[in-house]
Enzyme design. Structure first.
Site, short mmCIF file in Angstrom:
data_model
loop_
_atom_site.label_atom_id
_atom_site.label_comp_id
_atom_site.label_asym_id
_atom_site.label_seq_id
_atom_site.Cartn_x
_atom_site.Cartn_y
_atom_site.Cartn_z
N GLY A 117 9.52 1.44 7.72
CA GLY A 117 8.72 -0.11 7.38
C GLY A 117 7.68 0.55 5.85
O GLY A 117 7.22 1.37 5.55
N GLY A 160 6.43 4.10 5.07
CA GLY A 160 6.53 4.89 5.42
C GLY A 160 8.29 5.32 6.06
O GLY A 160 8.95 4.94 5.23
N LYS A 195 1.73 -3.26 8.93
CA LYS A 195 2.92 -1.44 9.38
C LYS A 195 4.25 -3.03 9.10
O LYS A 195 4.28 -3.47 10.63
CB LYS A 195 2.85 -1.37 9.31
CG LYS A 195 4.08 -0.37 9.30
CD LYS A 195 3.82 0.68 10.05
CE LYS A 195 5.27 1.94 10.17
NZ LYS A 195 4.83 3.30 10.55
N ASP A 247 4.65 14.65 13.29
CA ASP A 247 4.79 15.23 11.70
C ASP A 247 3.61 14.85 10.60
O ASP A 247 3.38 14.23 9.82
CB ASP A 247 5.93 13.32 11.21
CG ASP A 247 6.28 13.61 9.82
OD1 ASP A 247 5.98 14.58 9.27
OD2 ASP A 247 6.21 12.28 9.02
N LEU A 250 1.04 -0.95 0.18
CA LEU A 250 0.38 0.54 0.08
C LEU A 250 0.54 0.88 -0.54
O LEU A 250 0.41 2.36 -0.41
CB LEU A 250 -0.91 0.15 1.06
CG LEU A 250 -2.20 -0.91 1.38
CD1 LEU A 250 -3.14 -0.98 2.85
CD2 LEU A 250 -2.92 -1.16 0.15
N GLY A 251 2.18 1.08 0.75
CA GLY A 251 3.06 2.49 0.51
C GLY A 251 4.52 2.56 1.53
O GLY A 251 4.24 1.18 1.99
N VAL A 272 3.94 -0.98 4.37
CA VAL A 272 2.93 -1.09 5.04
C VAL A 272 1.43 -2.00 3.75
O VAL A 272 2.10 -1.87 2.38
CB VAL A 272 1.73 0.70 4.89
CG1 VAL A 272 0.37 -0.87 4.48
CG2 VAL A 272 1.96 1.29 5.94
#
Length: 744
Positions: free
Chosen positions: A472, A469, A489, A584, A466-467, A474
């Site tokens: 890590g 970070g 994650k 953040d 999914l993406g 996801v």
């Protein structure tokens, strides 16, 4: 072609304003300030020019309500009611005034109790109009609409009116009582038009009719044209999604159409024809959502403890054995027990008795009852005689007490053995943990503990990414045999960094629960493997919505998203057991769920403060462009650092662009905060929204809040509590000074 453009233009005006919009030059009979209505005098209503509609007092029992009705149709058909769940007012000293101060005010009794009919109006009215469309409208001094009944439908929409995404119609209680009834028709944000019973969740098991137009967008709306065409339309592309009814052949100038959620739960389209003198000719049902008009298909039609059946194709309600109708004259209002105590069998010493009987051809929609195990049919058919029952009762009591004592002894023994066994298992598990810190991870948390293999299978070997970070990646996963979608994650950096990140997220998210925070469902801690399991957010991040979406969210959506994010940060700062600085806040860390609710994610950089702390020192965190200046000054970091980040995000939400755009055609537009402040000073805020039609007062307030949040000095920035109050319009907002980092 010219006629087509005119139609699209008129429809676009209708959709952007939330209802059919009569223009100022159509108002032939202005209702001036100071005008009044009285329920028992000839001036009890303000009619439309044709006399087909009227706005004012209509009689309900011995009292009166304020509403709009079709004159002469079925003894005046009510199509809208103000404050519909309030009790009727008496005729004594009751007036409806369009006051000199520009309010539509109902004075209800001799003591002068007042209720504002147009409570949602943002400014004072200068005059009003009652239109032949059935819409009652208030205008300001600039001839702009500031309030209208078409925006607040009750159980009916009329020709030219829409039902916006997320809005609903509520049926009336009866044909003569127009307070809230038992059914609701909702234009869902996923594009589906659905009918439910009231006081139910928006779930499939409660639906008894749906249009089947799922589109997963906020732009679908129900529209009834003046020609009787009832349709679901995508107001962005102006494309029809589905026709519910056909355009009718009647003379639109002499025919009025209304779509009503009736008291029996039927959603139906009516036509009312008038002759050339304005007198009603006929009323016809042109379309019905349930074509066979079978009331037994309406969820909850017969109420509790009863069921619906047909007799000569006519539906009627039948009470279950042992119950009677609550009201014999209204058999659909449920049944209630007709006894206080119940036992098997029959006998003079029994207060009541029951038998088990078989009922055929009965269909249960759900399982609404919980019940204790009952006797078998054979036991009820052959009950113990009362004399034998009394003779053996003492012996039975002794046996019961002996069984209870034996069961208690066995339970204590079983609990002791189980406790010892569980203790040994825990000791072995603790010995396998690498560090003592892991023992602290589950303190005070109610999270699921997953094995690594379980999460690997749930994500199909970590295939669907999914993406990524800062610490890590996801992955999309499915638990419980594919019924529960999750986001997993997996921390992938150095063990030391991953462990810190893991512990921070566990402590921060594990204790939080708020509708605007992404929920942590569980975790995995096996050796050096660290994984977190979150709820799945189907609509991606706010960054995708603002910067990558096919269409930009409309103004109302952006206002709602800004408030969602502010409330989430407020919870972290002031409503948690221990305050949390996120560190953040940025659009990619704000995710959107199935209903386009914004939720804050990624607490890996959060600093959990003790209850008596408001500031802390920490190494530089966050993302360039959203970082407050105190990060670079080696000064204590407080919650005001998150306020700065939110200010930048708020300006991005308003303008639908990033805080820095090197491809901007004009030099002063490259840095968003600089451009916004200069437009604010020059009173040219329409530039930052690209000429989009927005609420100018809300736009100015959001810009002022954003500029206050990005002030260089932390003490100048408001708290998130103040931010929420300012965005909600509860507190006034002063003019912000120029942030020091903006050249002027």
């Amino acid at each position: 072609m010219a006629s087509i453009y005119i139609v699209f233009f008129l429809l676009s005006i209708s959709f952007t304003r939330g209802g059919a919009q009569p223009q100022q030059n159509q108002c032939r009979h202005r209702i001036s300030l100071g005008s009044s209505l009285h329920p028992t005098t000839p001036t009890r209503s303000w009619p439309s020019p044709s006399g087909q509609f009227a706005f004012g007092f209509y009689q309900l029992g011995n009292g009166f309500m304020v509403g709009i009705w079709l004159v002469g149709i079925d003894d005046n058909t009510v199509v809208w009611t103000a404050n519909r769940d309030d009790p009727p007012v008496t005729s004594n000293a009751t007036t409806l005034d369009l006051t000199q101060s520009g309010k539509l005010l109902l004075t209800t009794d001799e003591q002068g109790e007042e209720k504002i009919i147009s409570a949602t109006m943002s400014e004072s009215a200068s005059y009003a109009c009652m239109f032949d469309s059935g819409n009652f409208v208030l205008y300001n001094k600039n001839d702009s609409i500031i309030w209208e009944t078409f925006r607040y439908p009750t159980d009916t929409i009329l020709g030219g009116q829409i039902l916006s995404s997320g809005c609903q119609l509520l049926s009336s209680l009866s044909d003569t009582n127009h307070s809230t009834g038992r059914y609701r028709l909702k234009m869902q944000i996923d594009g589906n038009l659905v009918v439910y019973p009231v006081n139910t969740l928006d779930i499939v098991t409660e639906v008894y009719w749906a249009s089947g137009t799922n589109g997963y967008t906020l732009k679908y709306r129900l529209y009834l044209s003046h020609t009787g065409l009832l349709q679901i339309i995508n107001s962005t592309s102006m494309n029809n999604v589905q026709h519910l009814s056909s355009s009718l052949e009647g003379n639109s100038t002499n025919t009025i159409y209304r779509a009503t959620l009736d008291v029996n739960g039927f959603f139906q389209l009516y036509s009312h024809a008038f002759d050339n003198t304005g007198k009603p000719n006929s009323s016809v049902i042109e379309w019905s959502a349930l074509e066979d008009k079978d009331l037994c298909k309406v969820n909850g039609f017969c109420g509790f403890n009863s069921f619906c059946t047909l007799n000569d194709n006519q539906p009627y309600c039948v009470c279950l054995p042992g119950t009677d109708f609550v009201d014999e004259n209204h058999t659909s209002l449920s049944c209630e027990r007709n006894f206080l105590e119940v036992r098997c069998g029959a006998g003079k010493d029994h207060v009541a008795s029951y038998n088990i009987i078989t009922t055929v051809n009965m269909m249960w929609k759900d399982i609404p009852y919980t019940y204790e195990p009952m006797s078998t049919k054979e036991e009820c058919d052959n009950p113990v005689k009362p004399s034998v029952y009394m003779f053996t009762s003492k012996k039975v009591i002794v046996h019961i007490l002996a069984l209870i004592l034996a069961f208690a002894t066995f339970s204590c023994l079983a609990l002791g053995i189980s406790g010892l066994y569980m203790f040994k298992i825990r000791v072995l598990r603790y010995k396998r943990l690498k560090e003592n810190e892991t023992l602290d991870l589950t303190k005070g948390l109610a999270l699921n503990l997953f094995s690594y293999d379980e999460l690997r299978r749930a994500t199909r070997g970590f295939k669907d990414e999914l993406g990524k970070g800062s610490f890590g990646t996801v992955y999309k996963g499915a638990l419980y045999k594919g019924k529960k979608l999750v986001a997993v994650k997996r921390l992938e950096k150095l063990v030391e960094e991953s462990e810190k990140e893991f512990q921070a997220e566990m402590r921060a998210i594990g204790r939080t629960h708020h509708k605007n925070l992404v929920q942590l469902l569980g975790y995995c801690a096996e050796g050096s493997k660290r994984l977190l399991v979150y709820e799945y957010m189907s609509n991606g991040s706010l960054a995708d919505v603002l910067f990558k979406g096919i269409r930009r969210p409309d103004w109302d959506e952006r206002v709602r998203i800004a408030l969602d994010v502010a409330r989430g940060i407020l919870y972290l700062h002031e409503e948690c057991k221990a305050p949390i600085i996120h560190c953040d806040i940025k659009p990619s860390n704000i995710l959107m769920d199935d209903f386009w609710t914004a939720k804050i994610s990624d607490f890996g950089l959060a600093k959990l403060l003790m209850p008596d702390q408001i500031r802390t020192f920490m190494m530089v965190r966050g993302t360039r462009g959203y970082m407050a200046l105190e990060w670079q000054k080696n000064t204590p970091i407080s919650m005001k650092a998150d306020v700065y980040s939110y200010g930048m995000v708020l300006l991005e939400i308003v303008c639908c662009r990033r805080n820095m755009d090197v491809n901007a055609s004009i030099l002063e537009e490259i840095i968003l905060s600089t451009w916004v402040y200069k437009c604010f000073v020059a009173r040219e805020l329409d530039k930052i929204v690209g000429g989009e039609e927005v609420d100018k007062r809300t736009l100015e307030n959001m810009v002022k809040v954003g500029l206050w949040c990005i002030q260089d000095e932390p003490f100048l920035r408001p708290s998130m509590k103040s931010v929420v109050l300012m965005l909600e319009g509860i507190t006034d907002i002063s003019v912000p000074p120029c942030p020091a980092n903006i050249p002027m």
